[in-house]
Design an enzyme around this catalytic site. Structure first.
Site, PDB file in Angstrom:
ATOM      1  N   GLY A   9      -2.489  -0.644  -7.422  1.00 26.75           N
ATOM      2  CA  GLY A   9      -1.608  -1.740  -7.049  1.00 26.75           C
ATOM      3  C   GLY A   9      -2.081  -2.450  -5.799  1.00 26.75           C
ATOM      4  N   ARG A  12      -2.528  -7.004  -3.884  1.00 25.78           N
ATOM      5  CA  ARG A  12      -1.754  -7.728  -2.872  1.00 25.78           C
ATOM      6  C   ARG A  12      -0.878  -6.738  -2.098  1.00 25.78           C
ATOM      7  NH1 ARG A  12       2.944 -10.702  -6.557  1.00 25.78           N
ATOM      8  NH2 ARG A  12       3.738  -8.794  -7.541  1.00 25.78           N
ATOM      9  N   ASP A  59      -3.834  -0.014 -16.416  1.00 24.32           N
ATOM     10  CA  ASP A  59      -2.401   0.204 -16.609  1.00 24.32           C
ATOM     11  C   ASP A  59      -2.167   1.662 -16.259  1.00 24.32           C
ATOM     12  OD1 ASP A  59       0.157   0.744 -17.466  1.00 24.32           O
ATOM     13  OD2 ASP A  59      -0.118  -0.022 -19.504  1.00 24.32           O
ATOM     14  N   VAL A  60      -1.587   1.913 -15.085  1.00 20.57           N
ATOM     15  CA  VAL A  60      -1.479   3.292 -14.605  1.00 20.57           C
ATOM     16  C   VAL A  60      -0.561   4.145 -15.468  1.00 20.57           C
ATOM     17  CG1 VAL A  60      -2.034   2.725 -12.202  1.00 20.57           C
ATOM     18  CG2 VAL A  60       0.368   2.728 -12.959  1.00 20.57           C
ATOM     19  N   SER A 138       9.547   5.773  -0.674  1.00 20.30           N
ATOM     20  CA  SER A 138      10.340   4.684  -0.099  1.00 20.30           C
ATOM     21  C   SER A 138      11.585   5.271   0.546  1.00 20.30           C
ATOM     22  CB  SER A 138      10.754   3.697  -1.199  1.00 20.30           C
ATOM     23  OG  SER A 138      11.731   2.781  -0.730  1.00 20.30           O
ATOM     24  N   TYR A 150      14.555   3.013  -9.332  1.00 17.06           N
ATOM     25  CA  TYR A 150      13.556   3.017  -8.255  1.00 17.06           C
ATOM     26  C   TYR A 150      13.798   4.184  -7.291  1.00 17.06           C
ATOM     27  CZ  TYR A 150      10.633   0.931  -4.548  1.00 17.06           C
ATOM     28  OH  TYR A 150       9.664   0.682  -3.586  1.00 17.06           O
ATOM     29  N   ALA A 153      12.789   7.443  -8.933  1.00 18.33           N
ATOM     30  CA  ALA A 153      11.333   7.550  -9.019  1.00 18.33           C
ATOM     31  C   ALA A 153      10.723   7.887  -7.662  1.00 18.33           C
ATOM     32  CB  ALA A 153      10.741   6.241  -9.558  1.00 18.33           C
ATOM     33  N   LYS A 154      11.204   7.229  -6.615  1.00 16.87           N
ATOM     34  CA  LYS A 154      10.643   7.458  -5.285  1.00 16.87           C
ATOM     35  C   LYS A 154      11.018   8.840  -4.741  1.00 16.87           C
ATOM     36  CE  LYS A 154       8.364   3.641  -4.643  1.00 16.87           C
ATOM     37  NZ  LYS A 154       6.879   3.675  -4.728  1.00 16.87           N
TER      38      LYS A 154
END
Length: 249
Positions: A9, A12, A59-60, A138, A150, A153-154
């Site tokens: 990723g 950017r 594509d991870v 995160s 999210y 997952a984090k």
């Protein structure tokens, strides 16, 4: 000896800043993102500064894509002994509005992606008896309204980090996680747009809630990655570092 790093990723934002920092630290860096052409700007910046970089599309969340990408890095840039699992997406919504696709997409990129990338790269690290894996978690791992997918997952990445630290430590591989707070990126700009607030106002409001009175920049995270990747951090493993401008609850 020049070590090779993979940063997912990294076309950017935090990933790009991390790639540039690791290149400045003397590593050859593979810039991995879904769109290979989007990686070329970062590659050009690194090469212009005298570094060595390679753009690779991946594509991870896809096993074959990951295997091919890591093999290509090994063949063209050198055996990867540093991996930064940074690739991520947002599909924010309240629980009752969240679709199965919203849930699965986030889990597939963050958790499945980090698993597939780590599994593919650890071969080179264990053979070298040296390696560094840094996973991007995160502050949302502590819970955040509208981010059940999210946040889960984090938080999962933190458990993943600690488990890999146990498993890979005897091979000279450290595994750590960084949990950023509010970082000024395209991703947070998209969040501001989604909630209908101008980005400059969104940033200003966020800064008032942060003890250091500013939002984070991608380089703040890249600096932390640089520490974990460096030789001086060889006795630091299984840790989660919150880089958020102040304490977290």
């Amino acid at each position: 000896m020049t070590r090779t790093a993979i940063v997912t990723g990294s076309a950017r934002g935090i990933g790009a800043a991390t790639a540039r920092r690791l290149a400045a630290d003397g590593l050859a860096v593979a810039i991995l993102d879904l769109d290979e052409s989007a990686c070329k700007t970062v590659v050009s910046e690194i090469e212009a500064a005298g570094g060595k970089a390679l753009a690779v599309g991946v594509d991870v969340s896809d096993e074959q894509s990951v295997q091919a990408a890591v093999q290509r890095v090994a063949d063209e840039l050198g055996a990867p002994t540093v991996l930064v699992n940074n690739a991520g997406i947002l599909r924010d919504n309240l629980l009752f509005k969240m679709s199965l696709s919203d849930w699965d997409s986030v889990m597939n990129v963050h958790l499945r992606g980090s698993f597939l990338m780590s599994r593919a790269a650890q071969k080179y690290m264990t053979e070298a008896k040296w390696g560094r894996i840094v996973n991007l978690s995160s502050t949302s791992a502590l819970g955040n309204r509208g981010q059940a997918n999210y946040s889960a997952a984090k938080a999962g990445l933190q458990g993943f980090t600690k488990t890999l630290a146990f498993e890979l430590g005897k091979f000279g591989v450290t595994v750590n996680a960084i949990a950023p707070g509010f970082i000024q990126t395209d991703m947070t700009a998209a969040t501001a747009e989604r909630v209908g607030v101008p980005f400059d106002q969104f940033i200003a409001a966020a800064a008032t809630q942060i003890p250091v009175q500013r939002v984070g920049q991608p380089d703040d995270i890249a600096n932390a990655v640089s520490f974990f990747v460096g030789a001086a951090a060889g006795f630091v493993s299984g840790q989660v570092l919150y880089v958020a401008g102040g304490p977290t609850c």
